[in-house]
Design a protein around this motif. Structure first.
Motif, PDB file in Angstrom:
ATOM      1  N   GLN A  70     104.005 133.161  10.004  1.00  0.00           N
ATOM      2  CA  GLN A  70     105.176 133.217   9.140  1.00  0.00           C
ATOM      3  C   GLN A  70     104.938 132.304   7.945  1.00  0.00           C
ATOM      4  OE1 GLN A  70     108.750 130.951  10.736  1.00  0.00           O
ATOM      5  NE2 GLN A  70     107.811 131.614  12.663  1.00  0.00           N
ATOM      6  N   ARG A  71     105.782 132.457   6.936  1.00  0.00           N
ATOM      7  CA  ARG A  71     105.538 131.767   5.680  1.00  0.00           C
ATOM      8  C   ARG A  71     105.355 130.257   5.882  1.00  0.00           C
ATOM      9  NH1 ARG A  71     106.114 134.041   0.727  1.00  0.00           N
ATOM     10  NH2 ARG A  71     107.159 135.817   1.654  1.00  0.00           N
ATOM     11  N   ALA A  72     106.184 129.709   6.764  1.00  0.00           N
ATOM     12  CA  ALA A  72     106.154 128.256   6.961  1.00  0.00           C
ATOM     13  C   ALA A  72     104.989 127.784   7.818  1.00  0.00           C
ATOM     14  CB  ALA A  72     107.473 127.807   7.599  1.00  0.00           C
ATOM     15  N   ARG A 102     101.086 129.438   9.135  1.00  0.00           N
ATOM     16  CA  ARG A 102     100.127 130.529   9.314  1.00  0.00           C
ATOM     17  C   ARG A 102      99.281 130.356  10.554  1.00  0.00           C
ATOM     18  NH1 ARG A 102     101.899 134.513   6.198  1.00  0.00           N
ATOM     19  NH2 ARG A 102     102.489 133.763   4.135  1.00  0.00           N
TER      20      ARG A 102
END
Ligand code: MN
Length: 322
Positions: free
Chosen positions: A42-44, A46
């Motif tokens: 997820q963006r927050a 990897r």
């Protein structure tokens, strides 16, 4: 590493406020007719070490009698994932309930049962299928991907099944070592980078303190039940990212709680994930996708599966160069 000189780890890693715990929630996705929880990437966040992908399926019960259902009802037949390729990674499937048949283009055919681990090293390229057995009416599993280091990304594909993993009980929790080494135990699991994976189940209330490697980063996913770290509570499908430079972590586990601890040396190579491919640059992914679409022998054929090959969506950045 030299940074640890200037930032010595605290004895109580969980209350080290210089490095707060990062809370990551799952999103839902459909995999082969099953709704699953996708935690990584997820963006927050990897990666955790080389762990680059984390799906949690179930726990789920399917209808015992498909014929009694009017019309197609996704989920009733369990999971059914048609032939699809992988590159540059290992798929790591940890089974907790139900039975899944794995087939791949090397000719492997393996049923995975609770307490067992399937590890498929894609390397240069492999294709596989996964389907719930017809008489299996439940599913609980975690599937992770492990990115291969740059020098191993084209390694020869292989498939390994592990039905005996180190297990022990300590501080009120049942441990299963899925990969790596921990507390004098060593898992047999093939690994290409320093990493660890542990399943912990707590029948009652327990507070196990786990020693950590300061050069590893770690995450803890709640598979069932509830975990408390310091003052923070984490429920099912929440991941607590702990970062690195911790000497230990104390987990507070409620009765019936199961968590998955993942750790590893922060991954040095930058990677790209697209569809079922891990690549080290865009050109590698574009080539892999083109070859899969063209039926290139790089990925082979999966014998015995009655169904269509899965096809990827167009790559949005495929024309933007390398
Ligand atoms: Mn797959």
């Amino acid at each position: 590493m030299s940074d640890s000189q200037s930032r010595p780890p605290h004895e109580d890693g969980t209350t080290d406020d210089r490095q707060p715990i990062q809370r990551l929630a799952a999103r839902t996705a459909d995999v082969g007719g099953i709704s699953i929880n996708r935690i990584l990437p997820q963006r927050a966040r990897r990666l955790i070490g080389a762990w680059c992908f984390l799906d949690h399926a179930g726990p789920a019960i399917f209808s015992a009698d498909d014929a009694s259902n009017a019309g197609p009802s996704p989920g009733n037949r369990g999971m059914r994932v048609g032939p699809h390729p992988h590159t540059g990674l290992q798929t790591f499937t940890w089974m907790l309930a139900g039975e899944i048949l794995h087939r791949d283009s090397l000719g492997s055919e393996q049923v995975i049962r609770p307490g067992e681990l399937n590890l498929m090293t894609a390397g240069h390229g492999i294709a596989h299928t996964e389907e719930s057995l017809a008489d299996s009416h439940e599913l609980h599993a975690a599937q992770l991907w492990i990115a291969l280091p740059y020098q191993d990304r084209h390694t020869q594909p292989r498939f390994d099944h592990y039905n005996e993993l180190p297990r022990w009980t300590d501080q009120g929790a049942d441990f299963t070592l899925l990969t790596g080494a921990f507390l004098g135990h060593q898992a047999p699991t093939l690994a290409f980078s320093p990493l660890v994976g542990i399943d912990l189940f707590s029948p009652g209330n327990s507070h196990p303190t786990l020693p950590l490697r300061t050069d590893f980063e770690y995450g803890v996913l709640v598979l069932e039940g509830r975990l408390t770290l310091g003052k923070e509570r984490f429920d099912s499908n929440e991941l607590a990212y702990l970062g690195s430079e911790r000497l230990q972590v104390e987990l507070a586990l409620e009765p019936g709680t199961r968590v998955l601890l993942m750790g590893g040396e922060p991954f040095g190579d930058s990677i790209l994930l697209w569809w079922n491919f891990v690549g080290h640059n865009k050109a590698e992914i574009i080539e892999a996708q083109r070859q899969w679409e063209a039926g290139d022998p790089r990925f082979g054929e999966v014998p015995g599966f009655d169904g269509q090959r899965l096809m990827p969506p167009p790559i949005p950045w495929a024309t933007s160069g390398n």
